[in-house]
Design an enzyme around this catalytic site. Structure first.
Site, mmCIF file in Angstrom:
data_model
loop_
_atom_site.group_PDB
_atom_site.id
_atom_site.type_symbol
_atom_site.label_atom_id
_atom_site.label_comp_id
_atom_site.label_asym_id
_atom_site.label_seq_id
_atom_site.Cartn_x
_atom_site.Cartn_y
_atom_site.Cartn_z
ATOM 1 C CG ASN A 13 -105.386 -38.346 -21.880
ATOM 2 O OD1 ASN A 13 -105.546 -38.881 -20.704
ATOM 3 N ND2 ASN A 13 -104.128 -38.081 -22.422
ATOM 4 C CE LYS A 15 -103.429 -34.700 -21.593
ATOM 5 N NZ LYS A 15 -102.422 -33.866 -22.123
ATOM 6 C CG HIS A 98 -100.271 -39.201 -23.271
ATOM 7 N ND1 HIS A 98 -99.515 -38.208 -22.912
ATOM 8 C CD2 HIS A 98 -101.309 -38.834 -23.870
ATOM 9 C CE1 HIS A 98 -99.890 -37.237 -23.232
ATOM 10 N NE2 HIS A 98 -101.101 -37.269 -23.945
ATOM 11 C CD GLU A 100 -99.639 -35.379 -20.869
ATOM 12 O OE1 GLU A 100 -100.234 -35.834 -20.224
ATOM 13 O OE2 GLU A 100 -99.759 -34.224 -21.421
ATOM 14 C CD GLU A 170 -102.058 -37.550 -27.988
ATOM 15 O OE1 GLU A 170 -103.293 -36.965 -27.902
ATOM 16 O OE2 GLU A 170 -101.356 -37.795 -27.002
ATOM 17 N N GLY A 176 -101.429 -29.736 -25.275
ATOM 18 C CA GLY A 176 -101.718 -28.919 -24.122
ATOM 19 C C GLY A 176 -101.284 -27.228 -24.445
ATOM 20 C CB SER A 216 -104.089 -27.836 -29.052
ATOM 21 O OG SER A 216 -103.163 -27.914 -27.957
HETATM 22 P P1 PGA Z 1 -104.804 -31.740 -25.308
HETATM 23 O O1 PGA Z 1 -104.085 -33.083 -24.963
HETATM 24 O O2 PGA Z 1 -106.012 -31.955 -26.134
HETATM 25 O O3 PGA Z 1 -104.964 -30.746 -24.035
HETATM 26 O O4 PGA Z 1 -103.322 -31.151 -26.261
HETATM 27 C C1 PGA Z 1 -104.146 -34.243 -25.826
HETATM 28 C C2 PGA Z 1 -103.395 -35.568 -25.180
HETATM 29 O O5 PGA Z 1 -102.430 -35.414 -24.372
HETATM 30 O O6 PGA Z 1 -104.000 -36.634 -25.374
#
Ligand code: PGA
Length: 254
Positions: A13, A15, A98, A100, A170, A176, A216
């Site tokens: 992903n 982003k 997601h 976000e 998630e 992140g 992460s």
């Molecule tokens: P990350 O993000 O691996 O940077 O924690 C995962 C995601 O948001 O899909």
């Protein structure tokens, strides 16, 4: 336990990262590193990179996904992209719900459901994201919350369409942050999601659904997470932007 019934899927992903030129460079770096992958490999990229990504992955084992889509086919929805626009470009997957999108862009369980249904109707494979905030974990409502998110997101989704659904668990506190869920925590919630699917559809249907962990996940912790009985893959943010790290996670599915 039933893991052999499911295909492992590792999806990046990206982003809001990478211009089309940068996307081409990164994909060309990834291609040789994952060419012998035993799992499905997907890169979900910003809308403006989709064309480049589809061209760059032609005749490879990498599929391309978008990071969102609208539920209408066309119309007065400034700034939105429809599922049919994605399939017309050769896009196969779409991330929906997601955290976000839910946190910063007003996405709700109901709009997630509309997007899921529209994407399936158009033939896209959906990576549906669910997960709790830290506060909700501390309140002890994680299982109920992800069950609710899953149930609402799948309203009106037929049993036959489940094969086009991947669920990504998630935990928002792990995204992140470098603060990965333990393998046990990840497995526990993925198993709860599977149980929810079993109640909604049937046990055999639930056993066939790929459930990813995301938050992460990196080259170091991937093997332990992916070895869990109910964790069938990963949705990878930060580490998907570095070809060797992403390839190491793909290799960790073996
Ligand atoms: P990350 O993000 O691996 O940077 O924690 C995962 C995601 O948001 O899909």
């Amino acid at each position: 336990m039933n893991k052999e019934l499911r295909k492992a899927v590792i999806a990046g992903n990206w982003k809001m990262n990478k211009t089309p030129d940068e996307a081409k460079v990164l994909i060309e770096e990834i291609i040789p590193l994952v060419k012998d992958a035993s799992c499905d490999v997907v890169v979900c990229v910003p809308y403006v990179d989709l064309c480049t990504a589809v061209a760059a992955t032609k005749d490879t084992n990498i599929a391309v996904g978008a990071e969102n889509c609208h539920w209408e086919t066309s119309g007065a929805f400034t700034g939105e992209i429809s599922p049919s626009m994605l399939t017309a470009m050769g896009v196969e997957y779409v991330i929906i719900g997601h955290s976000e999108r839910r946190t910063y862009f007003g996405e709700t369980d109901v709009t997630v459901n509309k997007r899921v249904c529209a994407a399936l109707k158009e033939g896209l494979k959906v990576i549906l994201c669910v997960g709790e905030y830290l506060e909700q974990r501390e309140q002890g409502v994680t299982a109920e919350l992800v069950a609710m998110q899953t149930k609402i997101a799948l309203q009106g989704v037929a049993k036959e369409d489940l094969k086009h659904i991947i669920i990504a668990y998630e935990p928002v506190w792990a995204i992140g942050t470098g603060c990965t869920a333990t393998a046990e925590q990840a497995n526990e919630v993925c198993a709860c999601i599977r149980k929810t699917l079993g109640n909604l559809y049937c046990e055999a249907c639930a056993n066939g659904v790929t459930i990813q962990y995301g938050g992460s996940m990196n080259a170091k912790n991937a093997a332990e997470l992916l070895a869990q009985p109910d964790v069938d893959g990963g949705l990878i943010g930060g580490a998907s932007l570095k070809a060797p790290d992403f390839a190491a996670i793909v290799a960790a599915t073996q």
